[in-house]
Design an enzyme around this catalytic site. Structure first.
Site, PDB file in Angstrom:
ATOM      1  NE  ARG A  42      -1.069   9.326   1.800  1.00 27.73           N
ATOM      2  CZ  ARG A  42      -0.023   8.596   2.129  1.00 27.73           C
ATOM      3  NH1 ARG A  42       0.603   7.864   1.209  1.00 27.73           N
ATOM      4  NH2 ARG A  42       0.417   8.560   3.371  1.00 27.73           N
ATOM      5  CB  ILE A  68       1.147  12.571   5.093  1.00 28.44           C
ATOM      6  CG1 ILE A  68      -0.240  12.372   4.465  1.00 28.44           C
ATOM      7  CG2 ILE A  68       2.171  11.660   4.437  1.00 28.44           C
ATOM      8  CD1 ILE A  68      -0.275  12.692   2.963  1.00 28.44           C
ATOM      9  CB  SER A  69      -2.341   9.693   8.772  1.00 25.91           C
ATOM     10  OG  SER A  69      -2.219  10.473   9.933  1.00 25.91           O
ATOM     11  CD  GLN A  70      -1.402   2.857   8.136  1.00 25.04           C
ATOM     12  OE1 GLN A  70      -0.808   2.675   9.197  1.00 25.04           O
ATOM     13  NE2 GLN A  70      -1.730   1.883   7.321  1.00 25.04           N
TER      14      GLN A  70
END
Length: 220
Positions: A42, A68-70
């Protein structure tokens, strides 16, 4: 995809294992999805200044008003998308930085992803190629129209929220296919799953989530 990273701090196996355990404790059950989260670096998808937060379970800014999504959301949406079995052909709406794309890639034979913001798409392309994910097909376009030329899709995932589900996406969902996306306005959104059975669409609402809004048009 099996990306082996070593070292200390943000990229260490221990750091990534802690994230996976947090996701498991938070209800993610599919070990295949947890492995994909563990093996997807990530920190490569965010700015260097935020790299120390790469393996926190939190959304982070990626520029252009996007995030950026969790990891929990990425894992949950992926888990829901593949719950009926491995989809052969998947459409993603909202490539963003490419992180969700990279997590999805091992679970389908063909992956198509649409992004409306050109600079984000360019960065995502570089990162995906860096990870050996050349099979992912990217398109700079308005995601509300889906990808008509490649339809139908066995599964569709939208990483942006609308108060309703675009008819253009539902029409591109194959019979027996599944769509996963957040539905709602600015204040309240719920993760929604739609399954297609012929001309019938059955929907169920699940978790409360928070996504950037679904926007029309393209930015260069």
């Amino acid at each position: 995809m099996d990306i082996q990273l070593s070292g200390i701090g943000m990229t260490s196996a221990r750091t990534r294992d802690r994230l996976v355990q947090r996701l498991r404790d938070a209800g993610i059950q599919d070990e295949r999805v947890l492995d994909a989260i563990r093996n997807t670096p990530r920190h490569l998808f965010i700015e260097e200044a935020l790299a120390h937060q790469a393996y926190d379970d939190t959304a982070l800014p990626i520029g252009h008003g996007q995030t950026i999504s969790q990891p929990w959301v990425v894992a949950r949406m992926t888990e829901l998308l593949i719950a009926k079995g491995k989809p052969r052909k998947v459409l993603e709406i909202g490539t963003g930085c490419g992180y969700q794309t990279a997590v999805l890639a091992p679970f389908c034979d063909e992956l198509y992803s649409v992004e409306r913001i050109r600079p984000l798409q360019d960065l995502a392309r570089k990162r995906l190629l860096q990870l050996g994910l050349a099979k992912v097909q990217l398109k700079h376009a308005d995601g509300g129209f889906g990808w008509t030329a490649e339809a139908p899709f066995d599964a569709i995932l939208a990483a942006c929220a609308r108060v309703d589900i675009p008819e253009g996406l539902l029409s591109q969902l194959a019979d027996g296919g599944r769509l996963v996306m957040p539905v709602g306005g600015d204040r309240q959104q719920v993760l929604t799953v739609v399954d297609r059975d012929g001309d019938q669409f059955r929907s169920q609402t699940l978790d409360s989530v928070r996504f950037v809004p679904f926007q029309r048009g393209v930015l260069r």
